[in-house]
Scaffold this motif. Structure first.
Motif, PDB file in Angstrom:
ATOM      1  N   ASP A  81       0.798  -1.088   0.123  1.00 23.28           N
ATOM      2  CA  ASP A  81       0.067   0.063   0.051  1.00 23.28           C
ATOM      3  C   ASP A  81       0.767   1.235  -0.057  1.00 23.28           C
ATOM      4  N   LEU A  82       2.255   1.194   0.484  1.00 23.66           N
ATOM      5  CA  LEU A  82       2.691   2.358   0.793  1.00 23.66           C
ATOM      6  C   LEU A  82       4.544   1.992   0.434  1.00 23.66           C
ATOM      7  N   PHE A  83       4.997   3.247  -0.174  1.00 23.16           N
ATOM      8  CA  PHE A  83       6.450   3.144  -0.439  1.00 23.16           C
ATOM      9  C   PHE A  83       6.916   4.384  -0.518  1.00 23.16           C
ATOM     10  N   VAL A  84       8.255   4.579  -0.591  1.00 18.42           N
ATOM     11  CA  VAL A  84       8.809   5.872  -0.960  1.00 18.42           C
ATOM     12  C   VAL A  84       9.410   6.229  -2.175  1.00 18.42           C
ATOM     13  N   SER A  85       9.216   7.229  -2.655  1.00 17.78           N
ATOM     14  CA  SER A  85       9.587   7.579  -4.164  1.00 17.78           C
ATOM     15  C   SER A  85      10.167   8.942  -3.932  1.00 17.78           C
ATOM     16  N   TYR A  86      10.549   9.470  -5.209  1.00 16.11           N
ATOM     17  CA  TYR A  86      11.157  10.748  -5.551  1.00 16.11           C
ATOM     18  C   TYR A  86      10.325  11.137  -6.847  1.00 16.11           C
ATOM     19  N   ASP A  87      10.102  12.497  -6.902  1.00 21.17           N
ATOM     20  CA  ASP A  87       9.384  12.996  -8.210  1.00 21.17           C
ATOM     21  C   ASP A  87      10.228  12.713  -9.308  1.00 21.17           C
ATOM     22  N   GLY A  88      11.659  12.679  -9.146  1.00 22.72           N
ATOM     23  CA  GLY A  88      12.599  12.691 -10.283  1.00 22.72           C
ATOM     24  C   GLY A  88      12.400  10.895 -10.653  1.00 22.72           C
TER      25      GLY A  88
END
Length: 305
Positions: A81-88
């Protein structure tokens, strides 16, 4: 005999029905978080777990870590359901686009949130505040001796220097790679080496390479006494961190955790680059447990007791 068999079948059916109903009920009382495949993501995921358990009725379960694309697929399919990401990362890796595709006048983060939702069914929460972008790093002593602050300042010296970075940076399939980088700055190196990501800081420490591609919040930058140069020609896209979610996630948990969005966004603008680097240093260099680092930070900023 037939009566006994019938009773047995009815009993089995009832058990199956109860189990099925029980599993269905768990769907909205348990949230699955994807563990990080490097320290920064693991620390931030532990923060999410602590915040959710302390502020909602949801039970938190951690799924084994995955790389970026696999994690996005698992998020889309509701495996996690949830992870960490980056706009780039959303822009280049998940959407397959570059900064030139962002319409003029639009902020990259806001545009990626909208585009990711439309094309992938994935979006981002509010920004944490720090930016973990690609960065060019050199030994501090060398930079200070030659008054090097920007990448352009480094260019007159590169014909005598050896550049080293992980294999992916030498791919030629995207614009944000080695050759386009050299063309942008007009750089010629004495040599270049493809190095395992876990060995490049050791290579800098041992003087096997002179310049490397780092991530701007790496804790090992401090340990190796490197300095990150300013990307004065804006070659690298921005990489602001946030939680990656399905765009339907808050709706899915509306009954059991109506404050889920507020809880996750409580980290908005709470972590700057200096703070994230220090948290990574505690895990990568001092060997502290990511949960302990996450908990201590949340207590420090008043989001946990």
């Amino acid at each position: 005999m037939k009566k006994n068999i019938s009773l047995l079948l009815i009993t089995i059916l009832l058990i199956v029905t109860v189990v099925a109903c029980s599993n269905g009920g768990d769907e909205n009382t348990e949230i699955v978080l994807l563990s990080g495949h490097f320290s920064e993501i693991e620390i931030l995921m532990q923060m999410a777990g602590i915040l959710i358990e302390e502020n909602t009725d949801l039970d938190v379960k951690f799924h084994d870590s995955m790389q970026t694309v696999s994690g996005a697929n698992a998020n889309q399919s509701k495996e996690v359901d949830l992870f960490v990401s980056y706009d780039g990362t959303h822009l280049t890796t998940l959407l397959g686009l570059d900064t030139v595709d962002v319409p003029e006048g639009e902020e990259l983060f806001d545009w990626v949130k909208k585009k990711g939702s439309e094309e992938l069914g994935l979006t981002l929460t509010d920004k944490f505040g720090f930016e973990n972008t690609y960065a060019i790093a050199v030994r501090r002593e060398f930079a200070e001796k030659n008054n090097i602050v920007t990448i352009s300042d480094l260019v007159p010296y590169t014909k005598d220097l050896i550049f080293g970075a992980e294999h992916e940076f030498f791919d030629e399939e995207a614009s944000m790679r080695f050759e386009p980088f050299n063309e942008k700055y007009g750089i010629e190196w004495a040599d270049s080496k493809s190095i395992d990501i876990g060995l490049k800081y050791a290579a800098m420490d041992n003087n096997n390479i002179d310049v490397t591609m780092a991530y701007s919040t790496d804790g090992l930058i401090k340990k190796s006494n490197l300095i990150v140069l300013e990307d004065d020609k804006s070659f690298f896209p921005q990489y602001y961190g946030a939680y990656q979610i399905r765009d339907t996630l808050f709706e899915e948990y509306e009954e059991t955790a109506p404050n889920l969005q507020e809880v996750l966004n409580s980290l908005s603008d709470k972590i700057n680059n200096e703070t994230m680097t220090e948290l990574n240093y505690l895990v990568d260099v001092e060997g502290q447990d990511p949960y302990d680092v996450a908990k201590q930070f949340l207590v420090q900023i008043g989001l946990s007791k």
